[in-house]
Design a protein around this motif. Structure first.
Motif, PDB file in Angstrom:
ATOM      1  N   LEU A 159       0.845  -1.199   0.000  1.00 36.34           N
ATOM      2  CA  LEU A 159       0.000   0.000   0.000  1.00 36.34           C
ATOM      3  C   LEU A 159       0.880   1.249   0.000  1.00 36.34           C
ATOM      4  O   LEU A 159       1.505   1.575   1.004  1.00 36.34           O
ATOM      5  N   THR A 160       0.928   1.926  -1.139  1.00 34.80           N
ATOM      6  CA  THR A 160       1.679   3.185  -1.222  1.00 34.80           C
ATOM      7  C   THR A 160       0.760   4.361  -0.944  1.00 34.80           C
ATOM      8  O   THR A 160       1.091   5.266  -0.171  1.00 34.80           O
ATOM      9  N   ASN A 161      -0.390   4.355  -1.581  1.00 38.77           N
ATOM     10  CA  ASN A 161      -1.433   5.358  -1.346  1.00 38.77           C
ATOM     11  C   ASN A 161      -2.742   4.621  -1.095  1.00 38.77           C
ATOM     12  O   ASN A 161      -3.148   3.787  -1.919  1.00 38.77           O
ATOM     13  N   GLY A 162      -3.384   4.913   0.018  1.00 41.77           N
ATOM     14  CA  GLY A 162      -4.623   4.225   0.344  1.00 41.77           C
ATOM     15  C   GLY A 162      -4.796   4.135   1.843  1.00 41.77           C
ATOM     16  O   GLY A 162      -4.162   4.870   2.599  1.00 41.77           O
ATOM     17  N   ALA A 163      -5.662   3.223   2.291  1.00 37.92           N
ATOM     18  CA  ALA A 163      -5.964   3.171   3.720  1.00 37.92           C
ATOM     19  C   ALA A 163      -6.301   1.763   4.189  1.00 37.92           C
ATOM     20  O   ALA A 163      -6.711   0.898   3.409  1.00 37.92           O
ATOM     21  N   ILE A 164      -6.116   1.568   5.489  1.00 41.19           N
ATOM     22  CA  ILE A 164      -6.508   0.350   6.197  1.00 41.19           C
ATOM     23  C   ILE A 164      -7.495   0.779   7.274  1.00 41.19           C
ATOM     24  O   ILE A 164      -7.248   1.738   8.002  1.00 41.19           O
ATOM     25  N   VAL A 165      -8.618   0.085   7.373  1.00 40.60           N
ATOM     26  CA  VAL A 165      -9.634   0.429   8.366  1.00 40.60           C
ATOM     27  C   VAL A 165      -9.638  -0.612   9.479  1.00 40.60           C
ATOM     28  O   VAL A 165      -9.734  -1.805   9.212  1.00 40.60           O
ATOM     29  N   MET A 166      -9.556  -0.159  10.721  1.00 44.24           N
ATOM     30  CA  MET A 166      -9.679  -1.048  11.871  1.00 44.24           C
ATOM     31  C   MET A 166     -10.947  -0.678  12.627  1.00 44.24           C
ATOM     32  O   MET A 166     -11.234   0.503  12.850  1.00 44.24           O
ATOM     33  N   GLY A 167     -11.703  -1.704  13.031  1.00 37.71           N
ATOM     34  CA  GLY A 167     -12.995  -1.467  13.661  1.00 37.71           C
ATOM     35  C   GLY A 167     -12.991  -1.625  15.168  1.00 37.71           C
ATOM     36  O   GLY A 167     -11.952  -1.852  15.800  1.00 37.71           O
ATOM     37  N   ASN A 168     -14.178  -1.518  15.733  1.00 39.54           N
ATOM     38  CA  ASN A 168     -14.390  -1.596  17.175  1.00 39.54           C
ATOM     39  C   ASN A 168     -13.859  -2.898  17.762  1.00 39.54           C
ATOM     40  O   ASN A 168     -13.921  -3.953  17.125  1.00 39.54           O
ATOM     41  N   GLU A 169     -13.365  -2.808  19.011  1.00 38.99           N
ATOM     42  CA  GLU A 169     -12.762  -3.965  19.670  1.00 38.99           C
ATOM     43  C   GLU A 169     -13.683  -5.185  19.728  1.00 38.99           C
ATOM     44  O   GLU A 169     -13.239  -6.320  19.568  1.00 38.99           O
ATOM     45  N   GLY A 170     -14.971  -4.958  19.954  1.00 42.30           N
ATOM     46  CA  GLY A 170     -15.881  -6.083  20.094  1.00 42.30           C
ATOM     47  C   GLY A 170     -16.705  -6.400  18.863  1.00 42.30           C
ATOM     48  O   GLY A 170     -17.022  -7.568  18.597  1.00 42.30           O
ATOM     49  N   ASN A 171     -17.027  -5.367  18.089  1.00 42.74           N
ATOM     50  CA  ASN A 171     -17.958  -5.549  16.974  1.00 42.74           C
ATOM     51  C   ASN A 171     -17.333  -5.390  15.591  1.00 42.74           C
ATOM     52  O   ASN A 171     -18.004  -5.608  14.585  1.00 42.74           O
ATOM     53  N   GLY A 172     -16.095  -5.001  15.530  1.00 43.05           N
ATOM     54  CA  GLY A 172     -15.463  -4.822  14.228  1.00 43.05           C
ATOM     55  C   GLY A 172     -15.951  -3.555  13.539  1.00 43.05           C
ATOM     56  O   GLY A 172     -16.504  -2.644  14.166  1.00 43.05           O
ATOM     57  N   MET A 173     -15.769  -3.493  12.240  1.00 40.99           N
ATOM     58  CA  MET A 173     -16.184  -2.327  11.460  1.00 40.99           C
ATOM     59  C   MET A 173     -17.700  -2.230  11.352  1.00 40.99           C
ATOM     60  O   MET A 173     -18.400  -3.237  11.330  1.00 40.99           O
ATOM     61  N   ALA A 174     -18.190  -1.020  11.263  1.00 38.77           N
ATOM     62  CA  ALA A 174     -19.625  -0.804  11.036  1.00 38.77           C
ATOM     63  C   ALA A 174     -20.001  -1.379   9.673  1.00 38.77           C
ATOM     64  O   ALA A 174     -19.247  -1.238   8.704  1.00 38.77           O
ATOM     65  N   PRO A 175     -21.145  -2.046   9.563  1.00 36.39           N
ATOM     66  CA  PRO A 175     -21.551  -2.667   8.295  1.00 36.39           C
ATOM     67  C   PRO A 175     -21.575  -1.706   7.115  1.00 36.39           C
ATOM     68  O   PRO A 175     -21.193  -2.074   6.001  1.00 36.39           O
ATOM     69  N   ASP A 176     -22.007  -0.459   7.346  1.00 32.10           N
ATOM     70  CA  ASP A 176     -22.085   0.469   6.221  1.00 32.10           C
ATOM     71  C   ASP A 176     -20.695   0.840   5.713  1.00 32.10           C
ATOM     72  O   ASP A 176     -20.503   1.070   4.510  1.00 32.10           O
ATOM     73  N   LEU A 177     -19.703   0.856   6.594  1.00 29.10           N
ATOM     74  CA  LEU A 177     -18.333   1.129   6.142  1.00 29.10           C
ATOM     75  C   LEU A 177     -17.757  -0.061   5.395  1.00 29.10           C
ATOM     76  O   LEU A 177     -17.015   0.097   4.425  1.00 29.10           O
ATOM     77  N   GLN A 178     -18.098  -1.264   5.860  1.00 29.28           N
ATOM     78  CA  GLN A 178     -17.618  -2.475   5.166  1.00 29.28           C
ATOM     79  C   GLN A 178     -18.018  -2.464   3.698  1.00 29.28           C
ATOM     80  O   GLN A 178     -17.267  -2.905   2.840  1.00 29.28           O
ATOM     81  N   ARG A 179     -19.213  -1.952   3.434  1.00 37.30           N
ATOM     82  CA  ARG A 179     -19.715  -1.950   2.059  1.00 37.30           C
ATOM     83  C   ARG A 179     -19.017  -0.918   1.175  1.00 37.30           C
ATOM     84  O   ARG A 179     -19.128  -0.962  -0.043  1.00 37.30           O
ATOM     85  N   LEU A 180     -18.296   0.023   1.799  1.00 35.14           N
ATOM     86  CA  LEU A 180     -17.626   1.081   1.039  1.00 35.14           C
ATOM     87  C   LEU A 180     -16.186   0.745   0.683  1.00 35.14           C
ATOM     88  O   LEU A 180     -15.592   1.404  -0.170  1.00 35.14           O
ATOM     89  N   THR A 181     -15.629  -0.266   1.338  1.00 37.73           N
ATOM     90  CA  THR A 181     -14.205  -0.556   1.139  1.00 37.73           C
ATOM     91  C   THR A 181     -13.941  -1.192  -0.228  1.00 37.73           C
ATOM     92  O   THR A 181     -14.826  -1.773  -0.856  1.00 37.73           O
ATOM     93  N   THR A 182     -12.701  -1.099  -0.654  1.00 34.13           N
ATOM     94  CA  THR A 182     -12.271  -1.739  -1.897  1.00 34.13           C
ATOM     95  C   THR A 182     -12.244  -3.254  -1.729  1.00 34.13           C
ATOM     96  O   THR A 182     -12.657  -4.013  -2.611  1.00 34.13           O
ATOM     97  N   GLN A 183     -11.754  -3.692  -0.587  1.00 35.68           N
ATOM     98  CA  GLN A 183     -11.603  -5.117  -0.296  1.00 35.68           C
ATOM     99  C   GLN A 183     -11.493  -5.280   1.206  1.00 35.68           C
ATOM    100  O   GLN A 183     -10.876  -4.457   1.883  1.00 35.68           O
ATOM    101  N   ASN A 184     -12.102  -6.316   1.734  1.00 31.80           N
ATOM    102  CA  ASN A 184     -11.919  -6.630   3.142  1.00 31.80           C
ATOM    103  C   ASN A 184     -10.877  -7.737   3.281  1.00 31.80           C
ATOM    104  O   ASN A 184     -10.841  -8.669   2.470  1.00 31.80           O
ATOM    105  N   LEU A 185     -10.038  -7.610   4.289  1.00 29.58           N
ATOM    106  CA  LEU A 185      -8.934  -8.547   4.487  1.00 29.58           C
ATOM    107  C   LEU A 185      -9.117  -9.344   5.772  1.00 29.58           C
ATOM    108  O   LEU A 185      -9.814  -8.919   6.686  1.00 29.58           O
ATOM    109  N   TYR A 186      -8.449 -10.492   5.843  1.00 31.37           N
ATOM    110  CA  TYR A 186      -8.424 -11.253   7.089  1.00 31.37           C
ATOM    111  C   TYR A 186      -7.011 -11.768   7.340  1.00 31.37           C
ATOM    112  O   TYR A 186      -6.206 -11.911   6.414  1.00 31.37           O
TER     113      TYR A 186
END
Length: 256
Positions: free
Chosen positions: A204-231
């Motif tokens: 990743l040279t230009n872009g972002a990584i999203v980290m979510g809430n400790e217990g619930n993870g990312m908000a569902p509406d944000l998950q739908r906006l990402t380019t790709q979700n990783l595990y």
């Protein structure tokens, strides 16, 4: 020149105490740095300071490192104990102006960024900001529900890394939308059917990584906006990783 303050009713003392609250910070547009480490890091980074205050012992011990263009206030030991947020304050503090949140435009921001969605534990936030600093990221965006970067516990947990990278409190919907509109990848970190192994995506040279809430993870509406979700594949029997540990693994793999 130092000004000595001995009264607990002094106007400045009342103002400094108020900085522990959001209301106090908003009213004065300043925030409090506590401990020589944070004050020194701010000075090294040439951050603007509006005042430095401390006990006679602390001001004397660090006299060579204090700037000459910032007002200095000498406090009694008892007054110093009422200003700090820690149980055993060192007795040295500084105030700094709160930065302009609109100074960084997501439509033109470049580099690798970490986005925090509803991350609430100050220790986790501090660890992630320090790791972002260590891994060479450009900045961190504190999204909705994330503990403020001006909270005393968060400030201490970041240990000065807040002066080395850019920090913003903003709406992640705006930032994710601005990045993806420019075809910059935004990687979420929630497991879904389309999620990809974090080792299988390019650096990743230009872009972002999203980290979510400790217990619930990312908000569902944000998950739908990402380019790709990783595990991150779990090889042992642990159910999951601490959010700050997971962020560190992903940041150093993709950026560091």
């Amino acid at each position: 020149m130092k000004e000595k303050i001995t009264s607990s009713q002094n106007r400045r003392v009342k103002e400094w105490r108020s900085l522990a609250s959001k209301k106090g910070r908003k009213a004065t547009r300043t925030y409090l740095l506590e401990s020589w480490h944070l004050v020194q890091e701010a000075i090294k980074a040439q951050q603007p300071l509006t005042a430095i205050m401390g006990t006679a012992e602390q001001l004397s011990a660090h006299a060579d490192g204090l700037p000459t263009d910032v007002p200095i206030y000498e406090l009694t030991d008892s007054l110093a104990k009422t200003i700090g947020d820690t149980g055993t304050p060192q007795g040295i503090f500084a105030t700094a102006p709160m930065p302009d949140e609109t100074a960084i435009d997501p439509k033109t921001a470049t580099g690798a960024w970490l986005f925090l969605d509803y991350v609430q534990d100050p220790g986790n936030i501090g660890t992630m900001v320090r790791t972002a600093d260590a891994a060479g990221l450009t900045g961190v965006v504190f999204g909705k529900g994330t503990a403020s970067r001006f909270l005393p516990k968060v400030l201490r947990a970041m240990q000065g890394s807040q002066f080395h990278i850019q920090l913003v409190e903003a709406d992640l919907h705006d930032w994710i939308g601005a990045f993806t509109a420019r075809q910059l990848p935004v990687y979420g970190t929630n497991l879904d059917p389309q999620a990809q192994d974090y080792c299988d995506v390019p650096a990743l040279t230009n872009g972002a990584i999203v980290m979510g809430n400790e217990g619930n993870g990312m908000a569902p509406d944000l998950q739908r906006l990402t380019t790709q979700n990783l595990y991150i594949p779990i090889k042992g029997q642990a159910e999951s990783l601490n959010v700050a540990v997971a962020a560190g693994v992903v940041m150093f793999r993709l950026v560091g």
